[in-house]
Write a protein that holds these residues in place. Structure first.
Motif, mmCIF file in Angstrom:
data_model
loop_
_atom_site.group_PDB
_atom_site.id
_atom_site.type_symbol
_atom_site.label_atom_id
_atom_site.label_comp_id
_atom_site.label_asym_id
_atom_site.label_seq_id
_atom_site.Cartn_x
_atom_site.Cartn_y
_atom_site.Cartn_z
ATOM 1 N N SER A 115 0.831 -1.206 0.000
ATOM 2 C CA SER A 115 0.000 0.000 0.000
ATOM 3 C C SER A 115 0.867 1.259 0.000
ATOM 4 C CB SER A 115 -0.924 0.005 1.222
ATOM 5 O OG SER A 115 -1.821 -1.092 1.184
ATOM 6 N N GLY A 116 1.913 1.248 0.832
ATOM 7 C CA GLY A 116 2.812 2.396 0.881
ATOM 8 C C GLY A 116 3.532 2.613 -0.433
ATOM 9 N N ALA A 117 3.958 1.521 -1.058
ATOM 10 C CA ALA A 117 4.659 1.632 -2.344
ATOM 11 C C ALA A 117 3.741 2.206 -3.420
ATOM 12 C CB ALA A 117 5.177 0.262 -2.767
ATOM 13 N N HIS A 118 2.466 1.816 -3.401
ATOM 14 C CA HIS A 118 1.532 2.344 -4.389
ATOM 15 C C HIS A 118 1.296 3.839 -4.194
ATOM 16 C CE1 HIS A 118 0.382 -1.862 -5.377
ATOM 17 N NE2 HIS A 118 0.105 -1.320 -6.548
ATOM 18 N N VAL A 119 1.211 4.263 -2.939
ATOM 19 C CA VAL A 119 1.029 5.692 -2.666
ATOM 20 C C VAL A 119 2.230 6.481 -3.180
ATOM 21 C CG1 VAL A 119 0.857 7.441 -0.864
ATOM 22 C CG2 VAL A 119 -0.490 5.344 -0.687
ATOM 23 N N VAL A 120 3.430 5.987 -2.870
ATOM 24 C CA VAL A 120 4.651 6.659 -3.321
ATOM 25 C C VAL A 120 4.720 6.671 -4.846
ATOM 26 C CG1 VAL A 120 7.181 6.592 -3.302
ATOM 27 C CG2 VAL A 120 5.907 6.094 -1.213
ATOM 28 N N LEU A 121 4.294 5.568 -5.463
ATOM 29 C CA LEU A 121 4.315 5.482 -6.924
ATOM 30 C C LEU A 121 3.403 6.533 -7.550
ATOM 31 C CD1 LEU A 121 5.335 3.938 -9.403
ATOM 32 C CD2 LEU A 121 3.398 2.391 -9.156
ATOM 33 N N TYR A 122 2.215 6.675 -7.004
ATOM 34 C CA TYR A 122 1.290 7.692 -7.524
ATOM 35 C C TYR A 122 1.865 9.095 -7.343
ATOM 36 C CZ TYR A 122 -2.583 4.416 -8.238
ATOM 37 O OH TYR A 122 -3.380 3.407 -8.699
ATOM 38 N N VAL A 123 2.454 9.346 -6.194
ATOM 39 C CA VAL A 123 3.040 10.666 -5.927
ATOM 40 C C VAL A 123 4.145 10.969 -6.930
ATOM 41 C CG1 VAL A 123 4.386 12.034 -4.278
ATOM 42 C CG2 VAL A 123 2.434 10.684 -3.479
ATOM 43 N N LEU A 124 5.009 9.983 -7.179
ATOM 44 C CA LEU A 124 6.103 10.177 -8.132
ATOM 45 C C LEU A 124 5.572 10.400 -9.546
ATOM 46 C CD1 LEU A 124 8.665 7.477 -6.916
ATOM 47 C CD2 LEU A 124 8.874 9.960 -6.716
ATOM 48 N N LEU A 125 4.539 9.653 -9.916
ATOM 49 C CA LEU A 125 3.990 9.775 -11.266
ATOM 50 C C LEU A 125 3.271 11.101 -11.474
ATOM 51 C CD1 LEU A 125 2.638 6.152 -11.862
ATOM 52 C CD2 LEU A 125 4.654 7.220 -12.878
ATOM 53 N N ILE A 126 2.920 11.777 -10.398
ATOM 54 C CA ILE A 126 2.340 13.115 -10.497
ATOM 55 C C ILE A 126 3.431 14.181 -10.475
ATOM 56 C CG2 ILE A 126 0.895 14.824 -9.314
ATOM 57 C CD1 ILE A 126 -0.864 12.482 -8.368
ATOM 58 N N LEU A 127 4.395 14.020 -9.552
ATOM 59 C CA LEU A 127 5.447 15.027 -9.410
ATOM 60 C C LEU A 127 6.421 15.027 -10.583
ATOM 61 C CD1 LEU A 127 6.353 14.789 -5.602
ATOM 62 C CD2 LEU A 127 4.875 16.443 -6.772
ATOM 63 N N MET A 128 6.680 13.863 -11.160
ATOM 64 C CA MET A 128 7.622 13.796 -12.288
ATOM 65 C C MET A 128 7.174 14.665 -13.466
ATOM 66 S SD MET A 128 10.516 12.041 -12.378
ATOM 67 C CE MET A 128 10.599 11.450 -14.064
ATOM 68 N N PRO A 129 5.958 14.482 -13.988
ATOM 69 C CA PRO A 129 5.539 15.336 -15.102
ATOM 70 C C PRO A 129 5.444 16.815 -14.718
ATOM 71 C CG PRO A 129 4.143 13.390 -14.956
ATOM 72 C CD PRO A 129 4.969 13.428 -13.708
ATOM 73 N N LEU A 130 4.979 17.088 -13.491
ATOM 74 C CA LEU A 130 4.860 18.477 -13.062
ATOM 75 C C LEU A 130 6.224 19.159 -12.991
ATOM 76 C CD1 LEU A 130 2.094 18.294 -10.294
ATOM 77 C CD2 LEU A 130 1.886 19.107 -12.653
ATOM 78 N N SER A 131 7.218 18.455 -12.434
ATOM 79 C CA SER A 131 8.561 19.036 -12.370
ATOM 80 C C SER A 131 9.143 19.211 -13.769
ATOM 81 C CB SER A 131 9.483 18.164 -11.511
ATOM 82 O OG SER A 131 9.642 16.867 -12.073
ATOM 83 N N GLY A 132 8.816 18.283 -14.673
ATOM 84 C CA GLY A 132 9.266 18.424 -16.058
ATOM 85 C C GLY A 132 8.638 19.625 -16.741
ATOM 86 N N MET A 133 7.362 19.863 -16.457
ATOM 87 C CA MET A 133 6.691 21.028 -17.035
ATOM 88 C C MET A 133 7.272 22.329 -16.482
ATOM 89 S SD MET A 133 2.758 19.595 -17.006
ATOM 90 C CE MET A 133 2.046 21.081 -17.731
ATOM 91 N N ILE A 134 7.677 22.305 -15.205
ATOM 92 C CA ILE A 134 8.314 23.490 -14.624
ATOM 93 C C ILE A 134 9.656 23.754 -15.297
ATOM 94 C CG2 ILE A 134 9.384 24.409 -12.532
ATOM 95 C CD1 ILE A 134 7.192 23.001 -10.929
ATOM 96 N N ILE A 135 10.432 22.705 -15.518
ATOM 97 C CA ILE A 135 11.716 22.852 -16.223
ATOM 98 C C ILE A 135 11.489 23.459 -17.599
ATOM 99 C CG2 ILE A 135 13.643 21.606 -17.266
ATOM 100 C CD1 ILE A 135 13.353 19.521 -15.055
ATOM 101 N N ASN A 136 10.522 22.910 -18.312
ATOM 102 C CA ASN A 136 10.252 23.352 -19.673
ATOM 103 C C ASN A 136 9.828 24.822 -19.712
ATOM 104 O OD1 ASN A 136 9.838 22.079 -22.518
ATOM 105 N ND2 ASN A 136 8.060 23.384 -22.223
ATOM 106 N N SER A 137 8.948 25.204 -18.787
ATOM 107 C CA SER A 137 8.473 26.586 -18.751
ATOM 108 C C SER A 137 9.575 27.543 -18.315
ATOM 109 C CB SER A 137 7.272 26.705 -17.804
ATOM 110 O OG SER A 137 6.177 25.945 -18.274
ATOM 111 N N ALA A 138 10.342 27.139 -17.282
ATOM 112 C CA ALA A 138 11.409 27.998 -16.781
ATOM 113 C C ALA A 138 12.518 28.181 -17.806
ATOM 114 C CB ALA A 138 11.980 27.420 -15.486
#
Length: 204
Positions: A115-138
């Motif tokens: 259960s903990g691994a799935h929560v972390v996986l979802y968090v990473l799969l959300i933060l990864m694209p968002l951080s990439g979009m920040i890089i791209n915009s910046a």
């Protein structure tokens, strides 16, 4: 004229068959309480392919010298990342609105770890694209989804923010890669070691 009618008839016939097959899969999934809903299964495996492709591109393309190929790989990497973010939203919605199959018998610590691994996986799969979009915009680069449409920039160009986001993005990528390997290893252990048919819950 007759050939056009025949072509139209074939297209309609194939569309009807695919529609019927899709309905059958959904009905079978709804009636089978041992598996996740068919829509969730489809999204799961599409996400798996997308994540592997995104990570592979991310780790490989950084070593390339600036060239038209590298620009295309970066564009593909970003488009896949945005697709994964959309998949996560769809997957969570389907998971919250469809029946959950019964849990496979396993020690309590393994259930908590999963259960903990799935929560972390979802968090990473959300933060990864968002951080990439920040890089791209910046960095002031355009962001296009496979050339179909363009996404708006999140902010003005900012080199210091770009550098910070790149560090975070790289750390998240390493964490996601390790978690994906652990997930695959755990699934293989259940399938071939314990033989508890856990993977069948995420299959058709």
């Amino acid at each position: 004229e007759s050939s056009k009618r025949m072509t139209l008839f074939k297209v309609q016939s194939h569309a009807h068959r695919w529609s019927f097959a899709a309905k059958e899969i959904c009905l079978q999934s709804q009636n089978n309480t041992e598996r996740w809903h068919a829509a969730l299964v489809v999204v799961h495996w599409l996400m798996a392919l997308a994540v592997i492709a995104m990570l592979a591109l991310g780790f490989v393309m950084t070593d390339y010298k600036m060239s038209p190929l590298k620009i295309k790989l970066f564009s593909l990497h970003k488009a896949i990342g945005f697709t994964i973010l959309a998949f996560v939203i769809v997957r969570l919605l389907v998971r919250w609105t469809t029946p959950r199959p019964p849990e496979v018998s396993m020690p309590r610590w393994q259930q908590r770890a999963a259960s903990g691994a799935h929560v972390v996986l979802y968090v990473l799969l959300i933060l990864m694209p968002l951080s990439g979009m920040i890089i791209n915009s910046a960095a002031g680069f355009p962001l296009s989804w496979f050339g179909v449409f363009s996404l708006p920039s999140l902010m003005e160009a900012n080199e210091s923010l770009q550098n910070a986001a790149e560090i975070v993005h790289g750390a998240l990528a390493n964490a996601l890669a390790l978690l994906v390997l652990a997930h695959i290893g755990a699934a293989a252990y259940h399938q071939f070691g314990l033989r508890d048919r856990l993977i069948r819950r995420m299959w058709f």
